[in-house]
Design a protein around this motif. Sequence first.
Motif, PDB file in Angstrom:
ATOM      1  N   LEU A  41       0.773  -1.128   0.031  1.00  0.00           N
ATOM      2  CA  LEU A  41       0.009   0.017  -0.037  1.00  0.00           C
ATOM      3  C   LEU A  41       0.877   1.150  -0.065  1.00  0.00           C
ATOM      4  CD1 LEU A  41      -3.039   0.927  -0.005  1.00  0.00           C
ATOM      5  CD2 LEU A  41      -2.731   1.111   2.600  1.00  0.00           C
ATOM      6  N   THR A  42       1.908   1.380   0.864  1.00  0.00           N
ATOM      7  CA  THR A  42       2.808   2.628   0.884  1.00  0.00           C
ATOM      8  C   THR A  42       3.384   2.672  -0.269  1.00  0.00           C
ATOM      9  OG1 THR A  42       4.256   1.211   2.437  1.00  0.00           O
ATOM     10  CG2 THR A  42       2.669   2.699   3.417  1.00  0.00           C
ATOM     11  N   ASP A  43       4.059   1.496  -0.678  1.00  0.00           N
ATOM     12  CA  ASP A  43       4.854   1.672  -2.132  1.00  0.00           C
ATOM     13  C   ASP A  43       4.003   2.331  -3.373  1.00  0.00           C
ATOM     14  OD1 ASP A  43       7.193   0.707  -0.942  1.00  0.00           O
ATOM     15  OD2 ASP A  43       7.205  -1.336  -1.474  1.00  0.00           O
ATOM     16  N   ALA A  44       2.729   2.213  -3.304  1.00  0.00           N
ATOM     17  CA  ALA A  44       2.046   2.515  -4.207  1.00  0.00           C
ATOM     18  C   ALA A  44       1.379   3.912  -3.923  1.00  0.00           C
ATOM     19  CB  ALA A  44       0.579   1.699  -4.383  1.00  0.00           C
ATOM     20  N   TYR A  45       1.105   4.095  -2.620  1.00  0.00           N
ATOM     21  CA  TYR A  45       0.159   5.679  -2.528  1.00  0.00           C
ATOM     22  C   TYR A  45       0.934   6.494  -1.435  1.00  0.00           C
ATOM     23  CZ  TYR A  45      -3.524   2.971  -5.032  1.00  0.00           C
ATOM     24  OH  TYR A  45      -4.161   2.555  -5.983  1.00  0.00           O
ATOM     25  N   ARG A  93      10.573  -3.817  -6.848  1.00  0.00           N
ATOM     26  CA  ARG A  93      10.706  -5.336  -7.103  1.00  0.00           C
ATOM     27  C   ARG A  93      12.009  -5.792  -6.589  1.00  0.00           C
ATOM     28  NH1 ARG A  93       7.518  -3.565 -11.941  1.00  0.00           N
ATOM     29  NH2 ARG A  93       9.322  -3.291 -12.780  1.00  0.00           N
ATOM     30  N   ALA A  94      13.086  -4.931  -6.891  1.00  0.00           N
ATOM     31  CA  ALA A  94      14.384  -5.586  -6.461  1.00  0.00           C
ATOM     32  C   ALA A  94      14.352  -5.856  -5.186  1.00  0.00           C
ATOM     33  CB  ALA A  94      15.514  -4.231  -6.984  1.00  0.00           C
ATOM     34  N   ARG A  95      13.825  -4.836  -4.036  1.00  0.00           N
ATOM     35  CA  ARG A  95      14.029  -5.279  -2.839  1.00  0.00           C
ATOM     36  C   ARG A  95      12.699  -6.241  -2.221  1.00  0.00           C
ATOM     37  NH1 ARG A  95      10.377  -1.527  -0.833  1.00  0.00           N
ATOM     38  NH2 ARG A  95      10.590   0.587  -1.725  1.00  0.00           N
ATOM     39  N   LEU A 111      -3.085  -3.861  -5.603  1.00  0.00           N
ATOM     40  CA  LEU A 111      -1.576  -3.478  -5.344  1.00  0.00           C
ATOM     41  C   LEU A 111      -0.696  -4.352  -6.103  1.00  0.00           C
ATOM     42  CD1 LEU A 111      -2.321  -2.713  -1.639  1.00  0.00           C
ATOM     43  CD2 LEU A 111      -2.288  -1.024  -3.441  1.00  0.00           C
ATOM     44  N   VAL A 112      -0.864  -5.527  -6.357  1.00  0.00           N
ATOM     45  CA  VAL A 112       0.042  -6.419  -6.722  1.00  0.00           C
ATOM     46  C   VAL A 112       0.065  -6.058  -8.271  1.00  0.00           C
ATOM     47  CG1 VAL A 112       0.426  -8.914  -7.454  1.00  0.00           C
ATOM     48  CG2 VAL A 112      -0.158  -8.275  -5.214  1.00  0.00           C
ATOM     49  N   ASP A 113      -1.109  -5.644  -8.624  1.00  0.00           N
ATOM     50  CA  ASP A 113      -0.814  -5.165 -10.341  1.00  0.00           C
ATOM     51  C   ASP A 113      -0.105  -3.739 -10.437  1.00  0.00           C
ATOM     52  OD1 ASP A 113      -2.505  -7.329 -11.462  1.00  0.00           O
ATOM     53  OD2 ASP A 113      -4.154  -6.235 -11.289  1.00  0.00           O
ATOM     54  N   ARG A 114      -0.416  -3.035  -9.343  1.00  0.00           N
ATOM     55  CA  ARG A 114       0.434  -1.725  -9.431  1.00  0.00           C
ATOM     56  C   ARG A 114       1.992  -2.172  -9.412  1.00  0.00           C
ATOM     57  NH1 ARG A 114      -2.737   2.913  -9.298  1.00  0.00           N
ATOM     58  NH2 ARG A 114      -0.698   3.935  -9.184  1.00  0.00           N
ATOM     59  N   LEU A 115       2.319  -2.992  -8.404  1.00  0.00           N
ATOM     60  CA  LEU A 115       3.806  -3.417  -8.254  1.00  0.00           C
ATOM     61  C   LEU A 115       4.375  -3.895  -9.626  1.00  0.00           C
ATOM     62  CD1 LEU A 115       6.381  -4.011  -6.446  1.00  0.00           C
ATOM     63  CD2 LEU A 115       5.348  -6.280  -5.976  1.00  0.00           C
ATOM     64  N   ALA A 116       3.444  -4.704 -10.409  1.00  0.00           N
ATOM     65  CA  ALA A 116       3.949  -5.210 -11.735  1.00  0.00           C
ATOM     66  C   ALA A 116       3.654  -4.312 -12.877  1.00  0.00           C
ATOM     67  CB  ALA A 116       3.122  -6.428 -12.119  1.00  0.00           C
ATOM     68  N   ASP A 117       3.337  -2.967 -12.340  1.00  0.00           N
ATOM     69  CA  ASP A 117       2.928  -1.891 -13.459  1.00  0.00           C
ATOM     70  C   ASP A 117       2.075  -2.295 -14.511  1.00  0.00           C
ATOM     71  OD1 ASP A 117       3.273   0.804 -14.151  1.00  0.00           O
ATOM     72  OD2 ASP A 117       5.209   0.590 -15.187  1.00  0.00           O
ATOM     73  N   ARG A 118       0.988  -2.893 -14.052  1.00  0.00           N
ATOM     74  CA  ARG A 118       0.101  -3.456 -14.927  1.00  0.00           C
ATOM     75  C   ARG A 118      -1.292  -2.670 -14.891  1.00  0.00           C
ATOM     76  NH1 ARG A 118       1.242  -9.161 -13.395  1.00  0.00           N
ATOM     77  NH2 ARG A 118      -0.284  -8.830 -11.552  1.00  0.00           N
TER      78      ARG A 118
END
Length: 202
Positions: A41-45, A93-95, A111-118
């Motif tokens: 959540l924090t990594d996205a928003y 993604r690297a960490r 949020l998983v989709d955001r992490l994958a930039d999808r």
Amino acid sequence: MVTVRRARSDAHERSRLAEICLLTGAAGGDATDLLSDPTLLTDAYLTPYLEREPDLCLVLADEADVPVGYAIGTADTAAFEQWCTAQWWPSVRARSTGRTSPPRSDLERHLVDRLADRVPKDPQLLERFPAHLHIDLLPVAQGGGNGRRLITALLDALRAAGAHGVHLGVDPANERALGFYRHLGFEVVPEAKGLVLGLALR
Ligand code: ACO
């Protein structure tokens, strides 16, 4: 008595802002039980704004100068998204240690989709509303004009940074926030993907 100030970059303040993000992340309510990994959540928003847009990260602080809310954004969403794709998401993604459990909720799936930039981009929206923002206040700070105070300061900062319009996405279940935005003059952008509100900045 509350004050509006710029967010600080120290670890203590970041962890307080992360706490606020989590406690307001589920359509304005507590997202703790919906996430197996709160950093999604924090990594996205939250954190990418603190990293890339420190001048546009404002906090509402209580008498003890402890943040009880924040408003964060960017004046140029297209440039922000490019930076996220080129630098932010690859570094996250690297960490990341890799997921071992399936998403616990629709929120976590998103949020998983955001992490994958999808998550699809919406370039047409950005012509009218190039800036975007997020605002989150802890329940103790909600009401009495605190949201208006904080968002007014951020809208002034976005205007000063050259933005002629601002948009935001809202969970349709978040009726309180929807009422707040509409009361402040934001209008639904019908052609946008999802529930998006926009405001011209003059
Ligand atoms: N319907 C109609 N008017 C409203 C509503 C509502 N639901 N909520 C507030 N207002 C009006 C108030 O009456 C007030 O009017 P006035 O200034 O003309 O007298 C004005 O809006 C400002 O209200 P505040 O008291 O400043 O609102 P508040 O402090 O509650 O802030 C906010 C609103 C930011 C939504 C806050 O409740 C909050 O942080 N909620 C939890 C997190 C959240 O949902 N954030 C939004 C997520 S979406 C995103 O950030 C893109």
